[in-house]
Design a protein around this motif. Structure first.
Motif, PDB file in Angstrom:
ATOM      1  N   LEU A  16       0.849  -1.193   0.000  1.00  0.00           N
ATOM      2  CA  LEU A  16       0.000   0.000   0.000  1.00  0.00           C
ATOM      3  C   LEU A  16       0.887   1.245   0.000  1.00  0.00           C
ATOM      4  N   VAL A  17       0.577   2.190  -0.870  1.00  0.00           N
ATOM      5  CA  VAL A  17       1.415   3.388  -1.025  1.00  0.00           C
ATOM      6  C   VAL A  17       0.541   4.633  -0.966  1.00  0.00           C
ATOM      7  N   GLY A  18       1.068   5.661  -0.269  1.00  0.00           N
ATOM      8  CA  GLY A  18       0.449   6.984  -0.301  1.00  0.00           C
ATOM      9  C   GLY A  18      -0.704   7.157   0.663  1.00  0.00           C
ATOM     10  N   ARG A  19      -1.127   8.380   0.773  1.00  0.00           N
ATOM     11  CA  ARG A  19      -2.260   8.760   1.609  1.00  0.00           C
ATOM     12  C   ARG A  19      -2.936   9.982   0.999  1.00  0.00           C
ATOM     13  N   PRO A  20      -4.235  10.096   1.185  1.00  0.00           N
ATOM     14  CA  PRO A  20      -5.104   9.229   1.995  1.00  0.00           C
ATOM     15  C   PRO A  20      -5.246   7.827   1.381  1.00  0.00           C
ATOM     16  N   ASN A  21      -5.553   6.882   2.244  1.00  0.00           N
ATOM     17  CA  ASN A  21      -5.772   5.504   1.814  1.00  0.00           C
ATOM     18  C   ASN A  21      -6.891   4.921   2.675  1.00  0.00           C
ATOM     19  N   ALA A  28     -10.035   8.555   9.996  1.00  0.00           N
ATOM     20  CA  ALA A  28     -10.587   9.915   9.917  1.00  0.00           C
ATOM     21  C   ALA A  28     -12.106   9.909  10.076  1.00  0.00           C
ATOM     22  N   SER A  29     -12.754   8.843   9.638  1.00  0.00           N
ATOM     23  CA  SER A  29     -14.210   8.786   9.767  1.00  0.00           C
ATOM     24  C   SER A  29     -14.641   8.767  11.234  1.00  0.00           C
ATOM     25  N   ALA A  38      -2.402  12.464   7.690  1.00  0.00           N
ATOM     26  CA  ALA A  38      -1.448  12.436   8.797  1.00  0.00           C
ATOM     27  C   ALA A  38      -0.565  11.194   8.718  1.00  0.00           C
ATOM     28  N   ALA A  39       0.515  11.212   9.501  1.00  0.00           N
ATOM     29  CA  ALA A  39       1.379  10.024   9.588  1.00  0.00           C
ATOM     30  C   ALA A  39       0.515   8.826   9.981  1.00  0.00           C
ATOM     31  N   TRP A  40       0.683   7.713   9.279  1.00  0.00           N
ATOM     32  CA  TRP A  40      -0.301   6.637   9.414  1.00  0.00           C
ATOM     33  C   TRP A  40       0.257   5.308   9.937  1.00  0.00           C
ATOM     34  N   CYS A  41       1.461   5.343  10.523  1.00  0.00           N
ATOM     35  CA  CYS A  41       2.025   4.087  11.031  1.00  0.00           C
ATOM     36  C   CYS A  41       1.163   3.503  12.144  1.00  0.00           C
ATOM     37  N   ASP A  42       0.753   4.346  13.103  1.00  0.00           N
ATOM     38  CA  ASP A  42      -0.041   3.822  14.214  1.00  0.00           C
ATOM     39  C   ASP A  42      -1.511   3.678  13.847  1.00  0.00           C
ATOM     40  N   MET A  43      -1.983   4.496  12.919  1.00  0.00           N
ATOM     41  CA  MET A  43      -3.342   4.290  12.417  1.00  0.00           C
ATOM     42  C   MET A  43      -3.456   2.904  11.786  1.00  0.00           C
ATOM     43  N   SER A  44      -2.367   2.456  11.174  1.00  0.00           N
ATOM     44  CA  SER A  44      -2.370   1.129  10.554  1.00  0.00           C
ATOM     45  C   SER A  44      -2.445   0.035  11.602  1.00  0.00           C
ATOM     46  N   VAL A  45      -1.699   0.186  12.697  1.00  0.00           N
ATOM     47  CA  VAL A  45      -1.773  -0.799  13.776  1.00  0.00           C
ATOM     48  C   VAL A  45      -3.194  -0.852  14.331  1.00  0.00           C
ATOM     49  N   ALA A  65      -3.247   6.861  17.151  1.00  0.00           N
ATOM     50  CA  ALA A  65      -2.505   7.371  16.010  1.00  0.00           C
ATOM     51  C   ALA A  65      -1.179   7.964  16.480  1.00  0.00           C
ATOM     52  N   TYR A  66      -1.028   8.104  17.798  1.00  0.00           N
ATOM     53  CA  TYR A  66       0.153   8.726  18.407  1.00  0.00           C
ATOM     54  C   TYR A  66       0.991   7.628  19.042  1.00  0.00           C
ATOM     55  N   THR A  67       2.178   7.426  18.508  1.00  0.00           N
ATOM     56  CA  THR A  67       2.997   6.287  18.922  1.00  0.00           C
ATOM     57  C   THR A  67       3.426   6.351  20.391  1.00  0.00           C
ATOM     58  N   VAL A  68       3.699   7.535  20.894  1.00  0.00           N
ATOM     59  CA  VAL A  68       4.112   7.668  22.293  1.00  0.00           C
ATOM     60  C   VAL A  68       3.010   7.150  23.217  1.00  0.00           C
ATOM     61  N   ALA A  69       1.770   7.511  22.922  1.00  0.00           N
ATOM     62  CA  ALA A  69       0.651   7.048  23.746  1.00  0.00           C
ATOM     63  C   ALA A  69       0.501   5.535  23.654  1.00  0.00           C
ATOM     64  N   HIS A  70       0.750   4.969  22.475  1.00  0.00           N
ATOM     65  CA  HIS A  70       0.613   3.524  22.301  1.00  0.00           C
ATOM     66  C   HIS A  70       1.701   2.778  23.083  1.00  0.00           C
ATOM     67  N   ALA A  71       2.901   3.349  23.123  1.00  0.00           N
ATOM     68  CA  ALA A  71       3.957   2.772  23.945  1.00  0.00           C
ATOM     69  C   ALA A  71       3.590   2.847  25.424  1.00  0.00           C
TER      70      ALA A  71
END
Length: 253
Positions: A16-21, A28-29, A38-45, A65-71
């Motif tokens: 998968l490439v690019g955003r929005p996706n 976002a919905s 936005a950066a989507w690494c954590d949105m993907s998780v 969506a915020y990696t620090v909070a997920h950690a």
């Protein structure tokens, strides 16, 4: 829930490439249009967890969506490990959430990125599936020098059947044929070879439960009778003892 399902869902997005996706659109919905680009690494998780039935394990505090909070979620659960080679070799598992600091620290506030461990390699590196790496979803191999830490979600239900599987099994048992080795046949509630249907099953269960309730009533009644008999016996013994008590000594002249 299972790590295998988490990884299977993540693999579907490789390439998968690019955003929005579809990942950022779904996030976002629920959380606002600002997440579309936005950066989507954590949105993907978050997406993989939700679409694999692992939200309870991977998202203990809800969407991330915020990696620090997920950690921090993992640390709050007591599951956080600093990203050392020794910790990776000893504790990292497929399906673990792995978080990175490109400056090479193990500090949670400095975390930049997140992925999911696919394989733990013998030298302490890990193969991961990550989104938003080069604005795409790719496999990567990462070493401890950029791993801030990781945590293993509680995929407790990995060996547990799904709710549908449980329901299907219950239905099968309620509509199958009674075999001689089952408890109900041994107890004489059902006949070996008898074809079950849910109505028959519950009728038999009700009859057994009603009979057990009646037997319990009889037991309680007998216990009450025995308690009354014991009380009467204690009173008789007390009376006899009082009759055998020595007389008062005569008064001194």
């Amino acid at each position: 829930m299972s790590a295998a399902k988490m990884l299977a869902t993540a693999r579907k997005d490789l390439g998968l490439v690019g955003r929005p996706n579809h990942i950022t659109r779904e996030y976002a919905s629920r959380h606002g249009r600002e997440y579309l680009d936005a950066a989507w690494c954590d949105m993907s998780v978050t997406y993989w967890a939700r679409h694999s039935g692992n939200a309870d394990a991977v998202l203990p505090a809800g969407d991330r969506a915020y990696t620090v909070a997920h950690a921090q979620d993992g640390k709050n659960l007591g599951r956080w490990y600093a990203g050392t080679v020794a910790n990776v070799k000893a504790h990292a598992k497929p399906g673990a959430l792995i978080l990175f600091d490109w400056d090479g620290t193990n500090n949670i506030p400095a975390i930049d990125h997140i992925g999911v461990i696919e394989h733990v390699l013998s030298d302490g590196r890990v193969q991961t599936i990550e989104a938003n790496t080069g604005n795409a979803c790719k496999r990567r191999v990462r070493a401890a020098d950029v791993i801030a830490g990781f945590w293993n979600p509680d995929y407790e239900g990995e060996d547990m059947p799904s709710a549908k599987e449980i329901a299907d099994e219950v239905y099968e048992r309620l509509t199958g044929t009674v075999t001689k080795d089952v408890w109900a046949a041994r107890e004489g509630l059902l006949d070996p070879g008898q074809k079950l249907d849910p109505r028959t099953f519950f009728r038999q269960a009700w009859a057994y439960g009603k009979g057990a309730f009646n037997r319990l009533g009889e037991v309680l009644k007998r216990l009450d009778e025995q308690a009354a008999e014991l009380k009467a016996l204690r009173e008789e013994v007390a009376e006899l003892r009082s009759g055998d008590a020595p007389a008062e000594p005569p008064a001194a002249p």
